[in-house]
Design a protein around this motif. Structure first.
Motif, PDB file in Angstrom:
ATOM      1  N   UNK A   1      13.576  35.938  35.316  1.00 39.88           N
ATOM      2  CA  UNK A   1      14.207  35.357  36.412  1.00 39.88           C
ATOM      3  C   UNK A   1      15.807  35.209  36.485  1.00 39.88           C
ATOM      4  N   UNK A   2      16.194  36.268  37.123  1.00 35.81           N
ATOM      5  CA  UNK A   2      17.661  36.432  37.148  1.00 35.81           C
ATOM      6  C   UNK A   2      18.418  36.639  35.764  1.00 35.81           C
ATOM      7  N   UNK A   3      17.938  37.331  34.894  1.00 33.09           N
ATOM      8  CA  UNK A   3      18.711  37.516  33.528  1.00 33.09           C
ATOM      9  C   UNK A   3      19.328  38.875  33.616  1.00 33.09           C
TER      10      UNK A   3
ATOM     11  N   UNK B   1       7.800  30.077  33.636  1.00 31.81           N
ATOM     12  CA  UNK B   1       7.488  29.387  32.635  1.00 31.81           C
ATOM     13  C   UNK B   1       8.371  30.394  31.497  1.00 31.81           C
ATOM     14  N   UNK B   2       8.348  29.463  30.342  1.00 30.20           N
ATOM     15  CA  UNK B   2       9.002  29.963  29.016  1.00 30.20           C
ATOM     16  C   UNK B   2       8.235  30.836  27.979  1.00 30.20           C
TER      17      UNK B   2
ATOM     18  N   UNK C   1      12.812  32.484  30.347  1.00 29.20           N
ATOM     19  CA  UNK C   1      12.162  32.019  31.419  1.00 29.20           C
ATOM     20  C   UNK C   1      11.732  33.166  32.222  1.00 29.20           C
ATOM     21  N   UNK C   2      10.395  33.329  32.539  1.00 27.79           N
ATOM     22  CA  UNK C   2       9.780  34.523  33.095  1.00 27.79           C
ATOM     23  C   UNK C   2       8.907  34.193  33.967  1.00 27.79           C
ATOM     24  N   UNK C   3       8.414  35.188  35.098  1.00 25.24           N
ATOM     25  CA  UNK C   3       7.256  35.068  35.944  1.00 25.24           C
ATOM     26  C   UNK C   3       6.437  36.176  35.695  1.00 25.24           C
ATOM     27  N   UNK C   4       4.961  35.807  35.740  1.00 29.33           N
ATOM     28  CA  UNK C   4       4.151  36.887  35.628  1.00 29.33           C
ATOM     29  C   UNK C   4       3.366  37.313  37.228  1.00 29.33           C
ATOM     30  N   UNK C   5       3.215  38.523  37.125  1.00 32.03           N
ATOM     31  CA  UNK C   5       2.395  38.982  38.784  1.00 32.03           C
ATOM     32  C   UNK C   5       1.251  39.641  38.171  1.00 32.03           C
ATOM     33  N   UNK C   6       0.039  38.695  38.229  1.00 33.53           N
ATOM     34  CA  UNK C   6      -1.223  39.229  38.082  1.00 33.53           C
ATOM     35  C   UNK C   6      -1.877  40.231  39.114  1.00 33.53           C
ATOM     36  N   UNK C   7      -2.132  41.264  39.222  1.00 35.72           N
ATOM     37  CA  UNK C   7      -2.294  42.345  40.414  1.00 35.72           C
ATOM     38  C   UNK C   7      -3.666  43.066  40.320  1.00 35.72           C
ATOM     39  N   UNK C   8      -4.387  42.992  41.055  1.00 38.91           N
ATOM     40  CA  UNK C   8      -5.701  44.071  41.274  1.00 38.91           C
ATOM     41  C   UNK C   8      -5.442  44.864  42.328  1.00 38.91           C
ATOM     42  N   UNK C   9      -5.668  46.448  42.056  1.00 39.13           N
ATOM     43  CA  UNK C   9      -5.393  47.237  43.148  1.00 39.13           C
ATOM     44  C   UNK C   9      -6.651  48.307  43.158  1.00 39.13           C
TER      45      UNK C   9
END
Length: 206
Positions: free
Chosen positions: A25-27, A47-48, A53-61
């Protein structure tokens, strides 16, 4: 974001790949944000984790690297518990009811829990998921039927990583510059739509 024809033409028997990508996140590189003590609002999906502090993107393709569904969570959320949630985002239009499940799912070592495998078996979804070392060691202590793993088929999992690499060409997605999860999810939707436009169903599979 696609048609039933595109789903079938992706690769034989409609395979899908699932993975997770973490976004800081903006690091700035080489810095940490562990000094931030206040909790993030629940609608930020931040979340920490070990990286701060980060975000996860769970993706299916699909087999051509086109997104079929994704979920945004905080960085502390475990990958394996998000497998059912992410696969439930799949809605591929057909002449009748939309298609909700692939014939086979490829995933990395972050997903092979007993619960995930049982959930997939109950829905008749075949899997290509390697076991973690700790799971292999545990199974040796309690012998049973080994997990079937096709190493050659697993080579096709790279399409989901290529999908993430394409989406991260958008700097706002790579850096998670949106404040709320809603806006970040909207940016992912826009980028995914453009990716589908670049890889139409009539194109031959990669």
């Amino acid at each position: 974001m696609g048609t039933s024809t595109g789903w079938r033409q992706s690769i034989p028997r409609s395979h899908a790949c699932i993975s997770m990508e973490r976004h800081c996140r903006g690091i700035k590189r080489g810095t940490t944000n562990y000094n931030k003590s206040a909790a993030e609002p629940s609608d930020h999906a931040i979340g920490r984790s070990r990286g701060g502090l980060t975000t996860k993107t769970h993706l299916v393709c699909d087999g051509r690297g086109r997104p079929l569904g994704f979920v945004v969570t905080g960085g502390q959320v475990a990958d394996t518990i998000m497998l059912p949630v992410t696969l439930n985002q799949i809605r591929v239009p057909t002449a009748g009811r939309p298609r909700l499940r692939p014939d086979r799912l490829r995933a990395d070592k972050g997903y092979p829990s007993k619960a995930s495998r049982a959930w997939l078996r109950a829905r008749d979804v075949k899997t290509t998921i390697p076991e973690r070392n700790d799971q292999i060691a545990h199974r040796r202590k309690r012998p049973g039927r080994p997990i079937v793993f096709d190493a050659d088929d697993y080579k096709g999992r790279n399409v989901v990583e290529r999908c993430f690499n394409w989406l991260k060409q958008w700097r706002g997605i790579a850096m998670r510059s949106d404040k709320t999860a809603r806006n970040y999810h909207a940016a992912l939707c826009l980028a995914a739509t453009l990716l589908w436009a670049e890889r139409p169903s009539s194109s031959s599979p990669n």
